[in-house]
Design a protein around this motif. Sequence first.
Motif, PDB file in Angstrom:
ATOM      1  N   GLY A 156      40.532 -18.021   7.470  1.00  0.00           N
ATOM      2  CA  GLY A 156      40.338 -19.186   6.623  1.00  0.00           C
ATOM      3  C   GLY A 156      41.651 -19.717   6.081  1.00  0.00           C
ATOM      4  N   ALA A 157      42.730 -19.532   6.844  1.00  0.00           N
ATOM      5  CA  ALA A 157      44.075 -19.845   6.356  1.00  0.00           C
ATOM      6  C   ALA A 157      44.335 -21.335   6.217  1.00  0.00           C
ATOM      7  CB  ALA A 157      45.124 -19.223   7.284  1.00  0.00           C
ATOM      8  N   SER A 158      43.453 -22.173   6.754  1.00  0.00           N
ATOM      9  CA  SER A 158      43.605 -23.611   6.568  1.00  0.00           C
ATOM     10  C   SER A 158      42.809 -24.110   5.369  1.00  0.00           C
ATOM     11  CB  SER A 158      43.153 -24.356   7.832  1.00  0.00           C
ATOM     12  OG  SER A 158      43.942 -23.998   8.932  1.00  0.00           O
TER      13      SER A 158
ATOM     14  N   LEU B 177      44.368 -17.453  10.572  1.00  0.00           N
ATOM     15  CA  LEU B 177      43.317 -17.702  11.563  1.00  0.00           C
ATOM     16  C   LEU B 177      42.329 -18.704  10.981  1.00  0.00           C
ATOM     17  CD1 LEU B 177      41.479 -15.148  13.788  1.00  0.00           C
ATOM     18  CD2 LEU B 177      40.134 -16.713  12.369  1.00  0.00           C
ATOM     19  N   ASP B 178      42.015 -19.722  11.780  1.00  0.00           N
ATOM     20  CA  ASP B 178      41.057 -20.723  11.324  1.00  0.00           C
ATOM     21  C   ASP B 178      40.596 -21.520  12.538  1.00  0.00           C
ATOM     22  OD1 ASP B 178      39.685 -22.847   9.753  1.00  0.00           O
ATOM     23  OD2 ASP B 178      40.824 -22.025   8.078  1.00  0.00           O
ATOM     24  N   LEU B 179      39.564 -22.337  12.330  1.00  0.00           N
ATOM     25  CA  LEU B 179      39.102 -23.227  13.390  1.00  0.00           C
ATOM     26  C   LEU B 179      40.068 -24.393  13.603  1.00  0.00           C
ATOM     27  CD1 LEU B 179      35.223 -23.795  13.137  1.00  0.00           C
ATOM     28  CD2 LEU B 179      36.534 -23.139  15.160  1.00  0.00           C
ATOM     29  N   HIS B 180      40.734 -24.817  12.517  1.00  0.00           N
ATOM     30  CA  HIS B 180      41.605 -25.982  12.562  1.00  0.00           C
ATOM     31  C   HIS B 180      42.992 -25.612  12.046  1.00  0.00           C
ATOM     32  CE1 HIS B 180      37.930 -28.206  13.274  1.00  0.00           C
ATOM     33  NE2 HIS B 180      37.408 -27.705  12.171  1.00  0.00           N
ATOM     34  N   PRO B 181      44.038 -26.223  12.586  1.00  0.00           N
ATOM     35  CA  PRO B 181      45.409 -25.914  12.124  1.00  0.00           C
ATOM     36  C   PRO B 181      45.581 -26.247  10.647  1.00  0.00           C
ATOM     37  CG  PRO B 181      45.447 -27.152  14.183  1.00  0.00           C
ATOM     38  CD  PRO B 181      44.030 -27.191  13.694  1.00  0.00           C
ATOM     39  N   PRO B 182      46.418 -25.498   9.950  1.00  0.00           N
ATOM     40  CA  PRO B 182      46.638 -25.759   8.527  1.00  0.00           C
ATOM     41  C   PRO B 182      47.545 -26.957   8.302  1.00  0.00           C
ATOM     42  CG  PRO B 182      48.028 -23.956   9.259  1.00  0.00           C
ATOM     43  CD  PRO B 182      47.158 -24.321  10.431  1.00  0.00           C
ATOM     44  N   ARG B 183      47.494 -27.505   7.103  1.00  0.00           N
ATOM     45  CA  ARG B 183      48.376 -28.608   6.741  1.00  0.00           C
ATOM     46  C   ARG B 183      49.748 -28.096   6.301  1.00  0.00           C
ATOM     47  NH1 ARG B 183      44.721 -32.993   3.341  1.00  0.00           N
ATOM     48  NH2 ARG B 183      42.863 -32.933   4.666  1.00  0.00           N
ATOM     49  N   ASN B 184      49.807 -26.844   5.935  1.00  0.00           N
ATOM     50  CA  ASN B 184      51.039 -26.280   5.388  1.00  0.00           C
ATOM     51  C   ASN B 184      51.505 -25.092   6.217  1.00  0.00           C
ATOM     52  OD1 ASN B 184      51.233 -27.790   2.669  1.00  0.00           O
ATOM     53  ND2 ASN B 184      49.134 -27.023   2.678  1.00  0.00           N
TER      54      ASN B 184
ATOM     55  N   TRP C 182      54.769 -21.764   5.970  1.00  0.00           N
ATOM     56  CA  TRP C 182      55.789 -21.133   5.148  1.00  0.00           C
ATOM     57  C   TRP C 182      56.605 -20.196   6.027  1.00  0.00           C
ATOM     58  CZ3 TRP C 182      50.548 -21.183   4.363  1.00  0.00           C
ATOM     59  CH2 TRP C 182      50.076 -22.025   3.358  1.00  0.00           C
ATOM     60  N   PRO C 183      57.830 -19.850   5.638  1.00  0.00           N
ATOM     61  CA  PRO C 183      58.606 -18.873   6.425  1.00  0.00           C
ATOM     62  C   PRO C 183      57.826 -17.565   6.577  1.00  0.00           C
ATOM     63  CG  PRO C 183      60.008 -19.934   4.786  1.00  0.00           C
ATOM     64  CD  PRO C 183      58.598 -20.372   4.486  1.00  0.00           C
ATOM     65  N   GLY C 184      57.706 -17.080   7.812  1.00  0.00           N
ATOM     66  CA  GLY C 184      56.965 -15.854   8.074  1.00  0.00           C
ATOM     67  C   GLY C 184      55.504 -16.074   8.397  1.00  0.00           C
ATOM     68  N   PHE C 185      55.089 -17.345   8.486  1.00  0.00           N
ATOM     69  CA  PHE C 185      53.683 -17.666   8.749  1.00  0.00           C
ATOM     70  C   PHE C 185      53.501 -18.097  10.192  1.00  0.00           C
ATOM     71  CE2 PHE C 185      50.181 -20.770   8.957  1.00  0.00           C
ATOM     72  CZ  PHE C 185      49.145 -20.050   8.363  1.00  0.00           C
ATOM     73  N   ASP C 186      52.556 -17.484  10.889  1.00  0.00           N
ATOM     74  CA  ASP C 186      52.156 -17.881  12.229  1.00  0.00           C
ATOM     75  C   ASP C 186      50.666 -18.206  12.185  1.00  0.00           C
ATOM     76  OD1 ASP C 186      52.297 -18.467  14.890  1.00  0.00           O
ATOM     77  OD2 ASP C 186      52.591 -16.405  15.570  1.00  0.00           O
ATOM     78  N   PHE C 187      50.174 -18.878  13.210  1.00  0.00           N
ATOM     79  CA  PHE C 187      48.787 -19.333  13.161  1.00  0.00           C
ATOM     80  C   PHE C 187      48.130 -19.212  14.530  1.00  0.00           C
ATOM     81  CE2 PHE C 187      45.565 -22.661  13.703  1.00  0.00           C
ATOM     82  CZ  PHE C 187      44.715 -22.340  12.662  1.00  0.00           C
ATOM     83  N   VAL C 188      46.836 -18.886  14.524  1.00  0.00           N
ATOM     84  CA  VAL C 188      46.047 -18.829  15.745  1.00  0.00           C
ATOM     85  C   VAL C 188      44.670 -19.427  15.471  1.00  0.00           C
ATOM     86  CG1 VAL C 188      45.153 -16.507  15.249  1.00  0.00           C
ATOM     87  CG2 VAL C 188      45.264 -17.326  17.614  1.00  0.00           C
ATOM     88  N   THR C 189      44.139 -20.129  16.449  1.00  0.00           N
ATOM     89  CA  THR C 189      42.807 -20.730  16.326  1.00  0.00           C
ATOM     90  C   THR C 189      41.754 -19.767  16.874  1.00  0.00           C
ATOM     91  OG1 THR C 189      43.695 -22.961  16.573  1.00  0.00           O
ATOM     92  CG2 THR C 189      41.353 -22.676  16.990  1.00  0.00           C
ATOM     93  N   ALA C 190      40.674 -19.599  16.125  1.00  0.00           N
ATOM     94  CA  ALA C 190      39.563 -18.764  16.579  1.00  0.00           C
ATOM     95  C   ALA C 190      38.310 -19.165  15.816  1.00  0.00           C
ATOM     96  CB  ALA C 190      39.863 -17.283  16.389  1.00  0.00           C
ATOM     97  N   ASP C 191      37.164 -18.747  16.352  1.00  0.00           N
ATOM     98  CA  ASP C 191      35.863 -19.123  15.792  1.00  0.00           C
ATOM     99  C   ASP C 191      35.104 -17.859  15.403  1.00  0.00           C
ATOM    100  OD1 ASP C 191      33.317 -20.084  15.248  1.00  0.00           O
ATOM    101  OD2 ASP C 191      33.296 -21.483  16.935  1.00  0.00           O
TER     102      ASP C 191
END
Length: 318
Positions: A7-9, A30-37, A39-48
């Motif tokens: 729920g990171a978005s 991890l979220d269905l949609h990319p986040p708006r923000n 930060w240094p050290g933050f990576d993101f992946v899409t999943a349901d």
Amino acid sequence: MIVLVTGASGFVGSAIAEALCARRIPVLGLDLHPPRNSWPGFDFVTADLRDQASLDAALTGRRLTHMIHAAALTPDAAFEEANPDLVLDVNLLGSVRLLQAAKTAGIRRLLQLSSIAVYGNAAPEADGLYHEDRTTPTPQSLYGIGKYAAEMSLRRLAPSAGIDLSILRLGPIFGPHERASDSRKVSSPHHQILLAALEGRPVTLPRAVPADWCYSRDAAAAIASLVSSDTALPDIVHIGAGEVTDLPDWCTALAAHLPLSWHIDAAAPTIRYGYPTDRPALAIQRLRRLVPGSHTPLPRAAADWLGHIAHSPKETLS
């Protein structure tokens, strides 16, 4: 240490990711949609959360050690009635699927975010508060029922998965990163009031709504401290402010920074609140033993939130 934040978005997930990154703890959102923000050290992946294969693929090979499960649908009554299967699929079965993916990925600590909604209409204890070790949940809404069922399901499954589980029951939250969305239909009254003030609209409150309103940055900081603790955590911990304030208090705090006209009229409110009656506050002695500190007073929270908006070009309230 690498922490998965689901729920990171969303509102609470974004606040937690920000708090962890501020401590230089690597985060996979991890979220269905990319986040708006970011930060240094933050990576993101899409999943349901409704798709086990999607979750397994997202977590594989990431060297994750800890997880904070913040993803959820927070529906209003109309959404619950129209989509009961979706609410339970995400909030209950999604949590179970995520535990299975966490087991395969080698995650060893899971903080499951739950809610004061699990208490439903339960009577408070003699001190007027809900207590983790004494108050029996009696959820009423489908959201509360799903959250409580997820708690019980994960407590049954986590030991055999070799995962250290702690349930964090959150009280009412407001603050930076908040907005209404498809997954969170009604934002906090504080968010609605701030948006009205910024747009120059008068505010009509349904009532004072006293509660242990917790600033999101306080909640996120406490959760970041808990997930990174070297000690064993209790099975249930309340996350709350430890002090009751109301909506007139918030209007007064905002009025020091923005023109704001407000009054109370239960017959014609412009501010929505999802509960017809006021709820008891959460006892937070257990939290304070684990994470000493205090909550942010409303005047400072108002200044901080407005400063966050001013210095975050991608931040929007709607």
